[in-house]
Scaffold this active site. Structure first.
Site, PDB file in Angstrom:
ATOM      1  N   TYR A   1       0.823  -1.278   0.087  1.00 41.32           N
ATOM      2  CA  TYR A   1       0.103   0.217  -0.199  1.00 41.32           C
ATOM      3  C   TYR A   1       0.885   1.233   0.155  1.00 41.32           C
ATOM      4  O   TYR A   1       0.506   2.318  -0.842  1.00 41.32           O
ATOM      5  CB  TYR A   1      -0.850   0.055   1.206  1.00 41.32           C
ATOM      6  CG  TYR A   1      -1.698   1.142   1.492  1.00 41.32           C
ATOM      7  CD1 TYR A   1      -2.635   1.573   0.654  1.00 41.32           C
ATOM      8  CD2 TYR A   1      -1.495   2.202   2.495  1.00 41.32           C
ATOM      9  CE1 TYR A   1      -3.432   2.707   0.765  1.00 41.32           C
ATOM     10  CE2 TYR A   1      -2.011   3.146   2.772  1.00 41.32           C
ATOM     11  CZ  TYR A   1      -3.222   3.598   1.929  1.00 41.32           C
ATOM     12  OH  TYR A   1      -3.839   4.680   2.156  1.00 41.32           O
TER      13      TYR A   1
ATOM     14  N   GLU B   1     -11.675   5.527   5.657  1.00 41.03           N
ATOM     15  CA  GLU B   1     -11.032   6.206   6.787  1.00 41.03           C
ATOM     16  C   GLU B   1     -11.870   6.193   7.978  1.00 41.03           C
ATOM     17  O   GLU B   1     -11.463   6.077   9.037  1.00 41.03           O
ATOM     18  CB  GLU B   1     -10.432   7.508   6.165  1.00 41.03           C
ATOM     19  CG  GLU B   1      -9.425   7.494   5.166  1.00 41.03           C
ATOM     20  CD  GLU B   1      -7.961   7.191   5.759  1.00 41.03           C
ATOM     21  OE1 GLU B   1      -7.930   6.874   6.947  1.00 41.03           O
ATOM     22  OE2 GLU B   1      -7.073   6.762   4.819  1.00 41.03           O
TER      23      GLU B   1
ATOM     24  N   TRP C   1      -5.269   0.648  10.301  1.00 42.13           N
ATOM     25  CA  TRP C   1      -5.574   0.671   8.824  1.00 42.13           C
ATOM     26  C   TRP C   1      -5.079  -0.930   8.135  1.00 42.13           C
ATOM     27  O   TRP C   1      -5.779  -1.080   7.116  1.00 42.13           O
ATOM     28  CB  TRP C   1      -4.327   1.698   8.100  1.00 42.13           C
ATOM     29  CG  TRP C   1      -4.667   1.704   6.730  1.00 42.13           C
ATOM     30  CD1 TRP C   1      -3.755   1.532   5.698  1.00 42.13           C
ATOM     31  CD2 TRP C   1      -5.712   2.282   6.144  1.00 42.13           C
ATOM     32  NE1 TRP C   1      -4.047   1.878   4.430  1.00 42.13           N
ATOM     33  CE2 TRP C   1      -5.640   2.190   4.646  1.00 42.13           C
ATOM     34  CE3 TRP C   1      -7.020   2.549   6.510  1.00 42.13           C
ATOM     35  CZ2 TRP C   1      -6.530   2.600   3.408  1.00 42.13           C
ATOM     36  CZ3 TRP C   1      -7.926   3.099   5.580  1.00 42.13           C
ATOM     37  CH2 TRP C   1      -7.655   3.053   4.129  1.00 42.13           C
TER      38      TRP C   1
END
Length: 207
Positions: A20, A42, A50
């Site tokens: 990522y 988010e 995350w």
């Protein structure tokens, strides 16, 4: 002299995070669906990691119909119950309902005079990005994220606090929070290594 990539500490903790970081984090996102997806993810990340979100990303895309705002805005209580029963996503009623409400807010932006979602988010691009030399120097909020959070809330969005909004801004290139020594610093083409804006034009005019 070593030319090995240098990354933030969080990006070295799991191969999914590394991929990522190396391919996506900080790259510009200008389309409505892409920004709605990232805003939604988010929000689901709030209070969690995350990595948890990334592991569930494809399930989220399936459950939320590719994050097409028109499709998500049409979700009803049956869809909420369907999502709450889906083990592939983060099953939080408030966040699910906020995502549906946010999709409706995206559609309202289209219909009202003024900016749509991409134009609104990118209008808060700062004059300078941070230039962190360590993890401790990476800010969690900025004056622009605080202002954008207020504007999103005013327009009916939920789960858009200044920390969540700053995470969005750095994720989609509105600001560059890569370390100054990172091989990804300036990867968007929109920022110079010192944190000043590059000469690359935007599809939207910053404020």
């Amino acid at each position: 002299m070593s030319t090995a990539p240098r990354r933030a500490g969080w990006a070295e903790s799991d191969p999914l995070l590394t991929a990522y970081y190396d391919t996506e984090w900080g790259m510009p996102v200008f389309d409505e669906t892409g920004l709605f997806e990232r805003l939604s993810l988010e929000a689901f990340q709030s209070g969690l990691s995350w990595l948890t979100v990334l592991r569930k990303r494809e399930a989220f895309r399936s459950a939320f119909r590719g994050f097409d705002p028109e499709l998500v805005a049409a979700f009803n209580e049956d869809d909420v119950e369907r999502l709450l029963a889906d083990p592939g996503i983060i099953r939080n009623r408030r966040k699910i309902e906020a995502t549906i409400g946010n999709a409706r807010a995206v559609l309202r932006l289209r219909e009202e005079p003024g900016p749509d979602l991409p134009e609104l988010i990118w209008s808060f691009m700062p004059e300078r990005s941070p230039a962190p030399g360590s993890d401790a120097e990476v800010p969690a909020v900025s004056p622009e994220s605080q202002a954008l959070a207020r504007e999103l809330k005013r327009r009916g969005f939920a789960f858009v606090g200044p920390t969540t909004v700053y995470a969005l801004m750095t994720a989609v290139g509105v600001a560059d929070a890569h370390h100054v020594w990172s091989h990804r610093r300036g990867c968007s083409g929109l920022w110079n290594p010192d944190g000043s804006r590059s000469a690359q034009p935007l599809p939207f005019a910053p404020r």
